[in-house]
Structures are given as structure tokens and as C-alpha cells.
Scaffold this active site. Structure first.
Site, PDB file in Angstrom:
ATOM      1  N   GLY A 154      49.650  94.187 -87.623  1.00 48.58           N
ATOM      2  CA  GLY A 154      48.863  95.403 -87.497  1.00 48.58           C
ATOM      3  C   GLY A 154      49.078  96.081 -86.159  1.00 48.58           C
TER       4      GLY A 154
ATOM      5  N   ARG B 245      38.749  99.477 -89.699  1.00 44.96           N
ATOM      6  CA  ARG B 245      37.746 100.487 -90.009  1.00 44.96           C
ATOM      7  C   ARG B 245      38.430 101.808 -90.364  1.00 44.96           C
ATOM      8  NH1 ARG B 245      33.502 102.566 -85.421  1.00 44.96           N
ATOM      9  NH2 ARG B 245      32.399 104.151 -86.618  1.00 44.96           N
TER      10      ARG B 245
ATOM     11  N   ARG C 116      31.183 100.077 -88.381  1.00 43.80           N
ATOM     12  CA  ARG C 116      31.664  98.712 -88.181  1.00 43.80           C
ATOM     13  C   ARG C 116      30.980  97.764 -89.154  1.00 43.80           C
ATOM     14  NH1 ARG C 116      30.751 100.952 -83.101  1.00 43.80           N
ATOM     15  NH2 ARG C 116      32.565 101.107 -81.722  1.00 43.80           N
TER      16      ARG C 116
ATOM     17  N   ASN D 100      35.182  90.947 -93.921  1.00 46.50           N
ATOM     18  CA  ASN D 100      35.618  90.355 -92.660  1.00 46.50           C
ATOM     19  C   ASN D 100      34.847  89.089 -92.321  1.00 46.50           C
ATOM     20  OD1 ASN D 100      37.626  92.186 -92.331  1.00 46.50           O
ATOM     21  ND2 ASN D 100      36.675  93.316 -90.660  1.00 46.50           N
TER      22      ASN D 100
ATOM     23  N   ARG E 284      34.329 103.141 -72.589  1.00 48.37           N
ATOM     24  CA  ARG E 284      34.057 104.487 -73.119  1.00 48.37           C
ATOM     25  C   ARG E 284      32.971 105.192 -72.306  1.00 48.37           C
ATOM     26  NH1 ARG E 284      34.527 102.312 -79.361  1.00 48.37           N
ATOM     27  NH2 ARG E 284      36.792 102.668 -79.554  1.00 48.37           N
TER      28      ARG E 284
ATOM     29  N   HIS F 250      28.188  95.408 -80.496  1.00 48.45           N
ATOM     30  CA  HIS F 250      29.322  96.326 -80.476  1.00 48.45           C
ATOM     31  C   HIS F 250      29.257  97.124 -81.775  1.00 48.45           C
ATOM     32  CE1 HIS F 250      33.241  98.023 -79.924  1.00 48.45           C
ATOM     33  NE2 HIS F 250      33.787  97.353 -80.919  1.00 48.45           N
TER      34      HIS F 250
END
Length: 333
Positions: A16, A86, A92, A99, A155, A180
């Protein structure tokens, strides 16, 4: 080349975008010459390995396999992005069931094939829950498993950089804690801007309350914003930060940001959540987070949200009730 260690690092989900970027970052940072790439999708995995070999890194023993036993056997360090990504319109938390099942098998594979592993970083979402599940089934100590939570703090720093138009070096100790996810706790009281506490600026002409509220929302929606812009979820930033985490666990530079860790301290119990952490060769440890009353409430709300997700996974039968966790993993008290 001088490497941080010679021990085996396995990257799970290496076909990935996150996994392939993790592999390249690990090689660029000279973590170890012994890197194994694992992914069940063999053609893409081989393509990633070929391209990395085309980079011409010296003295690197890069291997790849779609056999999980081969990938994990002898691994001292593991970073896993091996869950579903996602997509647009998803939170999420929407990734929870699929998952969670992947995390359960991942933990079982660690227990079977590399019980002597030193540290595992889990970054596939919802990372707080997948990390917790991995910990339970792996049989590892809580200090040996951490999850990626730093993205929210980076962020926050980025939003403040854009707002104040000053270098990131002048904005220190940006912190988000708890989950998160959409219920993260964004702290202002830890942050300094050009040497002054950010809370001294909020509600003034330098940073009106409405602007601060908007910044917090942009931080919370940071992952969604990347998907809106690029049509896919973040991969460069989680790859880099997760490799910084495993580098710290190898004895490298201290990790600069909060990380997800197992917490059970009487206030927050039986949960994986972002705390003020330290990652060293001895593992991950945390200290209690303090903030303003409003920030503490946000953190408590985030914890309650994580408990809800954890209890959903228990309800699905993927993990047992909390009272039985010690039987599953004796290192969990």
C-alpha cells in the site's frame, strides 16, 4: 552505511501507499539493513520491492514475502499499516469491524511467529482500537505496542503555522490527546507561539475565539480534508511519523509527539489512547495529561467515545469482555 540497528524490521501492508512509503523512509533514515516487506497482494508487493531496489540504497538487505510466517519470524520490530484504507465519506470509526478482525489475526500471528519482538507500531484505523486488539492477542506487554496519534498534533501545528504565518520552529508542543478520531481532545494550554503560551492569545485580536474554534475543527477534520483534496487518505505523513516512532524504539532520537498507548490508571481504564508519551528501547511509557477544565472535559469525552468503540468490538465477539483480558494476555492487569 551506519545503521541504527542490524535487527529485522518487518513492514506489514507494504504494497500500500503508507507501507511502501514507510519502507522508503526506513531506508532513507538508515534504521536497519534488514527490512522485510509483507503484503498478501503479491504482485503489487513485488512491484514495491523492485522500485525500492531501483533506488540504489547501499548495504540494504531488502526482502519481501506474502507468507506471514516468513515475514514475522525473527522480527525485532514491526510497523503495520495492514488494514483497509479510509475512503471518501467514511470516518475512521466506519472501518471498525473489518479492521478489528484484521488486528485480531495480526496479534495472533505475532504471538505465534515472533513472541520475542521488541516493539510493534499499529497505524491502521481506528488505530486506538486496532492497537488495543493487537496488544490483547499478541500477548505482549503494554510497553511494547504503540499506535500512531501524532498526526493530529502535527496538523494542529500546521494550522497554527498557516494562521500566524511563522515557521513551525516557533510553534512548540502542539498536542492532541485521547482518540485519533472525530472525538479527539485538542489542547491549547500545552502550546507556545513564539515563546508565549497559546492560551494567552486566544480570545484576543491575535487569535479570536471563533478563529481558534475553526482551527480545532480543521485539525479534527484534517484526514477528511486530505481525502477531499487528493481523493485518497493520507499516506506520506503517517508513514514518516510511524517510522520516527519505531526509530525511537530502536534507540534513536526521542519521538517528539504524543503516541497511542495502553492506559489503565483508575481514571482511564482498559483503553488505548493518545497520551504524553516517551518511546525508548525500553518501550513506551506515559504520564498523566493535565489541561484546563474544558480540555480535561474534552479528554474525558474522547475516552468515553473510545470505550464505546471498544465495547462495540466486545459485542461483536472479536475480543472478550474486559474481565477475561488477563486470561488472554497475562501482561494485561
Amino acid at each position: 552505511m551506519n545503521f541504527l540497528t542490524n535487527e529485522k524490521l518487518t513492514i506489514v501492508g507494504a504494497a500500500g501507499m503508507i507501507g511502501s512509503n514507510m519502507a522508503q523512509t526506513a531506508m532513507m533514515m538508515k534504521l536497519t539493513p534488514n527490512i522485510c516487506l509483507y503484503d498478501p497482494y503479491a504482485p503489487a508487493l513485488e512491484g514495491v520491492a523492485e522500485e525500492l531496489l531501483h533506488c540504489g540504497f547501499a548495504d540494504v538487505n531488502l526482502t519481501f514475502t506474502s507468507d506471514i510466517k516468513e515475514a514475522l519470524t525473527g522480527a525485532s520490530y514491526i510497523v503495520s499499516s495492514g488494514g483497509a484504507a479510509r475512503k471518501a465519506g467514511m470516518t475512521r470509526e466506519d472501518l471498525l469491524k473489518g479492521n478489528a478482525e484484521i488486528a485480531a489475526q495480526f496479534g495472533k500471528d505475532i504471538r505465534q511467529y515472533c513472541p520475542e519482538v521488541k516493539h510493534v507500531v499499529v497505524i491502521f484505523n481506528p488505530a486506538d482500537i486496532t492497537g488495543l486488539i493487537t496488544l490483547l492477542y499478541s500477548g505482549l506487554k503494554p510497553s511494547q505496542v504503540s499506535t500512531l496519534a501524532a498526526l493530529d498534533s502535527t496538523r494542529l501545528q500546521n494550522e497554527l503555522v498557516k494562521y500566524f504565518k511563522i515557521p513551525a520552529s516557533k510553534i512548540q508542543n502542539c498536542r492532541t490527546y485521547g482518540g485519533h478520531g472525530e472525538q479527539m481532545a485538542v489542547f491549547a494550554s500545552t502550546t507556545t507561539v513564539d515563546g508565549d503560551t497559546l492560551t494567552n492569545w486566544i480570545g484576543t485580536t491575535r487569535l479570536p475565539q471563533t478563529e481558534w474554534d475553526a482551527i480545532k475543527q480543521r485539525v479534527i477534520q484534517g484526514g477528511k480534508h486530505i481525502i477531499d483534496l487528493r481523493g485518497r487518505s493520507s499516506f506520506q505523513s503517517p508513514a514518516y511519523l510511524s517510522i520516527e516512532m519505531i526509530a525511537a524504539a530502536m534507540g534513536g532520537e526521542p519521538f517528539r509527539w504524543p503516541a497511542g498507548t495502553y492506559v489503565s490508571n483508575g481514571k482511564f481504564d482498559h483503553i488505548m489512547m493518545a497520551m504524553e508519551t516517551s518511546i525508548t528501547k525500553d518501550g513506551i511509557s506515559y504520564k498523566e495529561v493535565t489541561g484546563s477544565p474544558a480540555e480535561q472535559q474534552e479528554l474525558e469525552d474522547s475516552y468515553k467515545h473510545l470505550c464505546k468503540l471498544r465495547d462495540e468490538v466486545i459485542g461483536m465477539g472479536i475480543i472478550p469482555p474486559i474481565k477475561d483480558w488477563h486470561m488472554l494476555n497475562p501482561n494485561i492487569k
